[in-house]
Design a protein around this motif. Sequence first.
Motif, PDB file in Angstrom:
ATOM      1  N   ASP A   1      -6.056  -1.274  -4.770  1.00 23.32           N
ATOM      2  CA  ASP A   1      -5.517  -1.892  -3.561  1.00 23.32           C
ATOM      3  C   ASP A   1      -6.606  -2.794  -2.987  1.00 23.32           C
ATOM      4  O   ASP A   1      -7.575  -2.318  -2.418  1.00 23.32           O
ATOM      5  CB  ASP A   1      -5.123  -0.800  -2.564  1.00 23.32           C
ATOM      6  CG  ASP A   1      -4.216  -1.333  -1.450  1.00 23.32           C
ATOM      7  OD1 ASP A   1      -4.061  -2.556  -1.352  1.00 23.32           O
ATOM      8  OD2 ASP A   1      -3.678  -0.506  -0.697  1.00 23.32           O
TER       9      ASP A   1
ATOM     10  N   GLN B   1      -7.863   0.277  -0.216  1.00 21.28           N
ATOM     11  CA  GLN B   1      -8.023  -0.985   0.486  1.00 21.28           C
ATOM     12  C   GLN B   1      -9.260  -0.963   1.381  1.00 21.28           C
ATOM     13  O   GLN B   1      -9.946  -1.952   1.524  1.00 21.28           O
ATOM     14  CB  GLN B   1      -6.757  -1.222   1.329  1.00 21.28           C
ATOM     15  CG  GLN B   1      -6.688  -2.550   2.019  1.00 21.28           C
ATOM     16  CD  GLN B   1      -5.285  -2.824   2.558  1.00 21.28           C
ATOM     17  OE1 GLN B   1      -4.407  -1.980   2.473  1.00 21.28           O
ATOM     18  NE2 GLN B   1      -5.069  -3.999   3.083  1.00 21.28           N
TER      19      GLN B   1
ATOM     20  N   GLY C   1      -2.879  -2.233   6.726  1.00 23.41           N
ATOM     21  CA  GLY C   1      -4.261  -2.693   6.813  1.00 23.41           C
ATOM     22  C   GLY C   1      -4.369  -4.043   7.528  1.00 23.41           C
ATOM     23  O   GLY C   1      -5.195  -4.240   8.419  1.00 23.41           O
TER      24      GLY C   1
ATOM     25  N   SER D   1       0.827  -1.206   0.000  1.00 23.04           N
ATOM     26  CA  SER D   1       0.000   0.000   0.000  1.00 23.04           C
ATOM     27  C   SER D   1       0.860   1.255   0.000  1.00 23.04           C
ATOM     28  O   SER D   1       0.466   2.288  -0.550  1.00 23.04           O
ATOM     29  CB  SER D   1      -0.931   0.022   1.210  1.00 23.04           C
ATOM     30  OG  SER D   1      -1.815  -1.056   1.172  1.00 23.04           O
TER      31      SER D   1
HETATM   32 MG   LIG Z   1      -2.134  -2.546   2.374  1.00 19.35          MG
END
Ligand SMILES: [Mg+2]
Lengths: 354, 327
Positions: A189, A108, B157, A63
Amino acid sequence: MNGTDIILSVDQLTVRFDASPPLLKRLVTGAKRRTVHAVEAVDFQVERGSTFALVGESGCGKSTIARTIAGIQAPTKGAVSFMGVNVAGFRTRHAALPYRRNLQMIFQDPYASLNPRWRIGRIIAEPILTHRLMTRGAALDARIAELLATVGLSPKDAQKYPHQFSGGQRQRISIARALAANPAFVVCDEPTSALDVSVQAQILNLMKQLQRELGLTFLLISHNLAVVAHMADRLGVMYLGRLVEQGDAEQILARPLHPYTRALLDTVPDPHAPHRPRARLSGEVPSPLAPPSGCAFHPRCPLADARCAAERPEPIRVDAVSVACHAVAEGRIDAAQPDRPKDQQSLEQSGDAA
Amino acid sequence: MNALLQVENLRVEIAARKRRLVAIDDVSFEIAAGEVLGVVGESGAGKSVTGTAVLGLLEAPAVQAGGRILFDGRRIDTLSEEGMRALRGKEIAAVFQDPLTSLDPLMTIGDQLTETMLTHLPMTRAEGEARAGELLAEVGIPAPRERLQAYPHELSGGMRQRVVLALAFCCAPRLIIADEPTTALDVSIQAQILDLLRRMCRERGTAVMLVTHDMGVIAEVADRVAVMYAGRVAEIGPTRQLIAHAAHPYTRGLMASIPSMRRREKELTQIPGAMPRPDAPVAGCAFHPRCPQAFARCAAERPPAFPVGAARVACWLADPAFEGVPA
Ligand SMILES: [Mg+2]
Ligand SMILES: Nc1ncnc2c1ncn2[C@@H]1O[C@H](COP(=O)(O)OP(=O)(O)OP(=O)(O)O)[C@@H](O)[C@H]1O
Ligand SMILES: Nc1ncnc2c1ncn2[C@@H]1O[C@H](COP(=O)(O)OP(=O)(O)OP(=O)(O)O)[C@@H](O)[C@H]1O
Ligand SMILES: [Mg+2]
């Protein structure tokens, strides 16, 4: 790569974050400064109209690369050039506009990326209005309705707010927004990880169709290797901020060279072959706060020796792939006859049950 | 079966401008102690709303309009706000689809874990802090001790997702409602988290409702699967049976849409059309407009759940009295 049309070129990209405790705490406790090595010396190029996929463990820097390309994150070192222009070099918002129009991002996290106070219609219209492609009115409304239909939503949804949608529906909204300004390049993403497989199939088919018809280029980040196998022309495998293997996607998936890539492909769960013994990556998960010496993968690599611990491997070419591994370079790993195809055969046999 | 969680005829309505939309209609299932129930289905089918109802966290305009929810034989959908709050966090833990809603952006992750444990468990702050580091290691966060100092925005994430899992595990709950806990994770961390979940089920008898889109994950960990479509359960049964011999045409379509590492198709199989939404319900079976096998009755009458082997299937094709499509 002469004769091909390179739309994006990433050269020796390095991104580091300062994760030090606050100054006062450092003074009191004597704690040291700490740097997160998120991305280290990454090189790759993307051809216009193709799909380049990035895969790798969580936290390996995917990312961060995406955000750097989108101009949201400044590189520490190295350069990103998009359609021949250096992304980090824009002085004013105005100068960046044409670039922004051509490069859109699907994030994302579909929750964080939609403004909760805006109606869906306004969210999707935003890139169109920002880039002055259309003005408010019936034509714009029609365009929004068309975009909503493209991603499988209803034109009526333009009147609603993000909280009225499920996770997957929100992701479709962000896809519609990314397509609104007719970009040349879309950074995706984890575009479908919030979607069920039938909607995922619709979105992936849509992405391919847009690519065929409009010549769109995609940078795809996904943990789902089956999705990557379906979409990618070229593939980059990352480990702890570095690209360890990159090149022709089909070749890498069929004949992975780097021991990390092999381990990664081995861990994929398969609905038709559950509970098969899956080789797990053993050993401590490494920290980007203190990357291991030599080859960053060496503490977990079954083939590591003294050289791997001491000296960082440089990428070498094997057919259509470039790989950074001493074991491959020294021929300690059999590049021509890996165990992958045999494995696949057994999967094929058990796969026709459904 | 000795069910820890029983959901009976659950109905959830959403108040809209002029009328009340039905988001969940007549949903029933149970989960035994130590069992993992996988929940799959079309995006927007009502998986998260169902999980939210079990947790007693439905928010206006959504309300429970019918049915009962029992935990350990005791009705919980009628509990007071406080009663439910005491149960949540301690006995019933949640992993939400959106990791950011569960994390406080202004608190370090170490403090969040420690505070949660101190609220529910008899331990000292020092014990809590030590345990917090262990938990981060268990969910596979590299350099766990140093990361205790990090704020959520400093994590990737997948790392945030793992912190949320650590928060859910920290008080050793008896039931975990996990809404897509591994979608943001790479396959090796995912395998590690699934191992952890499975171990908790086996060793502590934890029951899990696992919402996921990943059939591979389902095949690995779920004992039974519920397939949801348009606010109802289309099919529910043992995982093996469902994957090898799905009975409902929707489940079969779902299985066919999965991209495969083995062959690279030019185009993925997709189910044409879209699922009806709560504001535009269809008569009869909600899947009939997209169903390749639909016949007249499907458009007219809603099928009840028929037993097929150990499964229950809401489809007229599964009706024991069904004798082929009338000409
Ligand atoms: Mg990521
Ligand atoms: N703002 C920040 N401050 C400090 N560290 C950061 C910041 N943003 C990212 N990092 C760190 O950089 C590393 C790479 O993060 P990145 O988000 O790029 O990972 P990723 O490959 O996308 O992972 P995932 O698959 O989990 O999304 C991680 O160790 C993360 O903690
Ligand atoms: N507050 C709300 N107002 C209006 N509609 C809502 C609200 N909350 C949920 N819905 C609707 O209820 C339906 C079920 O949503 P839910 O979030 O349970 O789906 P899901 O099965 O979890 O989907 P996903 O896989 O995409 O997360 C959706 O059609 C959604 O639009
Ligand atoms: Mg959901």
